[in-house]
Design an enzyme around this catalytic site. Structure first.
Site, PDB file in Angstrom:
ATOM      1  CD  GLU A 124       9.192  12.825  11.621  1.00  0.00           C
ATOM      2  OE1 GLU A 124       8.069  12.295  12.162  1.00  0.00           O
ATOM      3  OE2 GLU A 124      10.260  12.218  11.414  1.00  0.00           O
ATOM      4  CD  GLU A 140      13.174   0.831   9.519  1.00  0.00           C
ATOM      5  OE1 GLU A 140      13.818   1.706  10.267  1.00  0.00           O
ATOM      6  OE2 GLU A 140      13.996  -0.352   9.226  1.00  0.00           O
ATOM      7  CE  LYS A 180      -1.900   3.004   1.994  1.00  0.00           C
ATOM      8  NZ  LYS A 180      -1.991   4.384   1.653  1.00  0.00           N
ATOM      9  CB  CYS A 231      12.897   9.041   8.448  1.00  0.00           C
ATOM     10  SG  CYS A 231      14.145   7.979   7.534  1.00  0.00           S
TER      11      CYS A 231
HETATM   12  P1  NAD Z   1       2.132   8.223   7.546  1.00  0.00           P
HETATM   13  O1  NAD Z   1       2.036   7.395   8.866  1.00  0.00           O
HETATM   14  O2  NAD Z   1       0.808   9.395   7.669  1.00  0.00           O
HETATM   15  O3  NAD Z   1       1.586   7.334   6.463  1.00  0.00           O
HETATM   16  C1  NAD Z   1       2.418   6.268   6.134  1.00  0.00           C
HETATM   17  C2  NAD Z   1       1.603   5.148   5.262  1.00  0.00           C
HETATM   18  O4  NAD Z   1       0.827   4.557   6.266  1.00  0.00           O
HETATM   19  C3  NAD Z   1       0.771   5.792   4.200  1.00  0.00           C
HETATM   20  O5  NAD Z   1       0.912   4.750   3.185  1.00  0.00           O
HETATM   21  C4  NAD Z   1      -0.716   6.055   4.646  1.00  0.00           C
HETATM   22  O6  NAD Z   1      -1.637   5.856   3.821  1.00  0.00           O
HETATM   23  C5  NAD Z   1      -0.607   4.829   5.515  1.00  0.00           C
HETATM   24  N1  NAD Z   1      -1.561   4.743   6.838  1.00  0.00           N
HETATM   25  C6  NAD Z   1      -1.942   5.816   7.544  1.00  0.00           C
HETATM   26  N2  NAD Z   1      -2.750   5.356   8.351  1.00  0.00           N
HETATM   27  C7  NAD Z   1      -2.904   4.008   8.369  1.00  0.00           C
HETATM   28  C8  NAD Z   1      -3.496   3.205   9.256  1.00  0.00           C
HETATM   29  N3  NAD Z   1      -4.251   3.480  10.276  1.00  0.00           N
HETATM   30  N4  NAD Z   1      -3.477   1.827   8.848  1.00  0.00           N
HETATM   31  C9  NAD Z   1      -2.374   1.406   7.895  1.00  0.00           C
HETATM   32  N5  NAD Z   1      -1.920   2.423   7.213  1.00  0.00           N
HETATM   33  C10 NAD Z   1      -1.967   3.599   7.327  1.00  0.00           C
HETATM   34  O7  NAD Z   1       3.247   8.916   7.312  1.00  0.00           O
HETATM   35  P2  NAD Z   1       3.828   9.814   6.068  1.00  0.00           P
HETATM   36  O8  NAD Z   1       3.334  11.209   6.296  1.00  0.00           O
HETATM   37  O9  NAD Z   1       3.407   9.125   4.804  1.00  0.00           O
HETATM   38  O10 NAD Z   1       5.332   9.747   6.200  1.00  0.00           O
HETATM   39  C11 NAD Z   1       6.166  10.487   6.974  1.00  0.00           C
HETATM   40  C12 NAD Z   1       6.577  10.033   8.053  1.00  0.00           C
HETATM   41  O11 NAD Z   1       7.363   8.566   7.964  1.00  0.00           O
HETATM   42  C13 NAD Z   1       7.768  10.641   8.946  1.00  0.00           C
HETATM   43  O12 NAD Z   1       7.251  10.552  10.284  1.00  0.00           O
HETATM   44  C14 NAD Z   1       9.022  10.188   8.935  1.00  0.00           C
HETATM   45  O13 NAD Z   1       9.755  10.086   9.964  1.00  0.00           O
HETATM   46  C15 NAD Z   1       8.491   8.465   8.758  1.00  0.00           C
HETATM   47  N6  NAD Z   1       9.540   7.951   7.942  1.00  0.00           N
HETATM   48  C16 NAD Z   1      10.502   6.832   8.585  1.00  0.00           C
HETATM   49  C17 NAD Z   1      11.391   6.428   8.116  1.00  0.00           C
HETATM   50  C18 NAD Z   1      12.348   5.523   8.616  1.00  0.00           C
HETATM   51  O14 NAD Z   1      12.982   4.658   8.151  1.00  0.00           O
HETATM   52  N7  NAD Z   1      12.345   5.336   9.976  1.00  0.00           N
HETATM   53  C19 NAD Z   1      11.497   6.710   6.597  1.00  0.00           C
HETATM   54  C20 NAD Z   1      11.008   7.755   6.024  1.00  0.00           C
HETATM   55  C21 NAD Z   1       9.844   8.223   6.598  1.00  0.00           C
END
Ligand code: NAD
Length: 463
Positions: free
Chosen positions: A366, A245, A171, A279
């Site tokens: 963040e 992550e 997804k 991130c």
């Molecule tokens: P997000 O958590 O809003 O969304 C990530 C994914 O999860 C999307 O595909 C979203 O549609 C899906 N999602 C949302 N709610 C869900 C639920 N209840 N159940 C299942 N899936 C769901 O994050 P974002 O805004 O897309 O990305 C930014 C975040 O990602 C930041 O916090 C960043 O630090 C983190 N990030 C971490 C790493 C790492 O390696 N630690 C790498 C990249 C990004």
């Protein structure tokens, strides 16, 4: 390319479900309509994966590794198309997309093909007893990924999950469906067995249907800590393995004995790369007092010439700007930036500021934009304390020319990844991930293969 994005299920496009728009962050214009998967479509994808998985797992690992190399070849054959869709979805600079995001997508498949094919098995021998382990794939893995490095992060999970013998349902983020749609075309072009890799699109609700589906055997997720915690609750009753992550609030420590030119260069990269939407980006910089003023002045000067990159969405731009406003209301000193340029697109100004307390929301939450707070420190002890005073623990950077200090400080930092005099340098075999609110488990090399498979220990008496 891709005016309409359809799900990819059982090796076929499935243009079903309501559609939603995806936007070009450079202009704010709609560039694609994307089909949204409801629970019935997610169910079809999970069933397709369950049907395909046993035969895929039965292939010798060398054959699965060969499929991974074919996927990498297929990506490279359509390199320019991948670059184009990734830029259209994210507004990334061409150079970064050409040299990092898309090559890493192909490298992720090649690297895990090598690692899996060469991995030794384990045996333990005592007089009269032989134990050995066999590893089996989890089964069907849900892969849920964010928008900031869409192709790189998706393939980082797909390579090891697939080569370990799992089938997957992916997804992608609602903001960045393009490179996943192109990968589906590559799967069809190379003839990857249908159902091994399935893709469904949608918002959080689609992700929620997927991770809570009873046909899922494990979840690998990259995204925000809040979503990670929701997913964890969703799989708790069935005790499914998760690899997370999550977010970061990464610290950088600049000591007075650092090579200041190198430290400024490195911090410009670590704060502003990808518009701060990585991130691993630094949002808290601590600088030893003797060089604090010079460092802050030089960082702020350099921030003005950073290649601008838009935030991913209007919503995210507004979130970043709300932190700028919060900092203003709390009396922060802005060394540069603090607003948004006029014109179209989701841009905000690269920003360097100081003067806020360590427990302020700005310094604890963040933000995920091109911004950092700079604060002085007086001793190594204080620097370590400041860096560790965070609920997050993903990455940290240390800038010093003292070899002893580098090791001493790096080993005390509460972070999954510490870089010394560099940033973002990666060997794909090394463990990657965070502590505290930044994640659960490690990916990379054999750590990924460990997550995507389960060992069974077989013990025999030898008489
Ligand atoms: P997000 O958590 O809003 O969304 C990530 C994914 O999860 C999307 O595909 C979203 O549609 C899906 N999602 C949302 N709610 C869900 C639920 N209840 N159940 C299942 N899936 C769901 O994050 P974002 O805004 O897309 O990305 C930014 C975040 O990602 C930041 O916090 C960043 O630090 C983190 N990030 C971490 C790493 C790492 O390696 N630690 C790498 C990249 C990004």
């Amino acid at each position: 390319m891709f005016d309409q994005v359809a799900h990819f299920i059982g090796g076929r496009p499935v243009p079903e479900g309501a559609t939603f728009p995806a936007y070009d962050p450079m202009t704010g214009e709609v560039i694609r309509q994307v089909h949204e998967a409801d629970s019935a479509i997610v169910d079809r994808a999970v069933r397709a994966a369950r049907t395909a998985q046993p035969a895929w797992a039965a292939l010798p690992v060398g054959e699965r590794a060969a499929w991974m190399r074919r996927l990498a070849d297929g990506i490279e054959a359509r390199f320019d198309d991948f670059v184009a869709v990734e830029i259209a979805d994210t507004g990334k600079p061409l150079e970064q997309t050409r040299t990092l995001d898309i090559p890493r997508g192909a490298a992720n498949f090649r690297a895990f093909a090598e690692i899996a094919a060469q991995r030794p098995e384990q045996a333990f021998h005592l007089p009269g007893v032989l134990s050995y382990t066999v590893r089996r794939p989890l089964g069907v893995v849900a892969v849920v990924v964010p928008w900031n490095l869409p192709f790189l992060l998706m393939t980082w999970k797909l390579g090891p999950a697939l080569v370990a013998g799992n089938a997957v349902v992916v997804k992608p983020s609602e903001n960045t469906p393009g490179s996943a749609a192109l990968l589906a075309e590559v799967c069809a072009e190379i003839g990857l067995p249908p159902g091994v890799l399935n893709i469904v699109y949608g918002y959080g609700a689609t992700g929620q249907h997927l991770v809570s589906h009873p046909g899922i055997d494990g979840v690998t997720f990259t995204g925000s800590t809040r979503t990670g915690s929701t997913i964890m609750r969703s799989v708790a009753d069935r005790v499914k393995p998760v690899s997370f992550e999550l977010g970061g609030k990464n610290a950088g420590l600049v000591f007075a004995d650092a090579d200041l030119d190198k430290a400024v260069d490195g911090c410009v990269r670590s704060v502003f790369t990808n518009g701060g939407q990585v991130c691993l980006c630094t949002e808290r910089l601590y600088v030893e007092r003797p060089v604090f003023e010079e460092f802050t002045r030089r960082l702020a000067e350099r921030a003005t010439s950073v290649t601008p990159q838009p935030m991913i969405s209007a919503e995210h731009r507004d979130k970043v700007l709300s932190y700028y406003e919060l900092a203003k209301s709390e009396g922060a000193v802005f060394h540069t930036g603090g607003g948004a340029p006029g014109g179209s697109g989701y841009f905000v100004e690269p920003t360097v500021l100081s003067g806020l307390g360590e427990t302020s929301r700005f310094n604890t939450e963040e933000i995920f934009g091109p911004v950092c707070h700079v604060a002085p420190f007086s001793s190594e002890e204080e620097a370590v304390e400041l860096a560790n005073a965070s609920d997050y623990g993903l990455a940290a950077t240390v800038w010093t020319t003292s070899l002893n200090r580098a090791h001493r400080v790096a080993q005390r930092l509460e972070a999954g990844l510490v870089w010394v005099n560099t940033w973002y340098l990666r060997d794909l075999r090394t463990p990657f991930g965070g502590v505290k609110l930044s994640g659960i488990g490690r990916e990379g090399g054999t750590q990924s293969l460990d997550f995507y498979s389960e060992p069974t220990t077989i013990t025999m008496e030898i008489s």
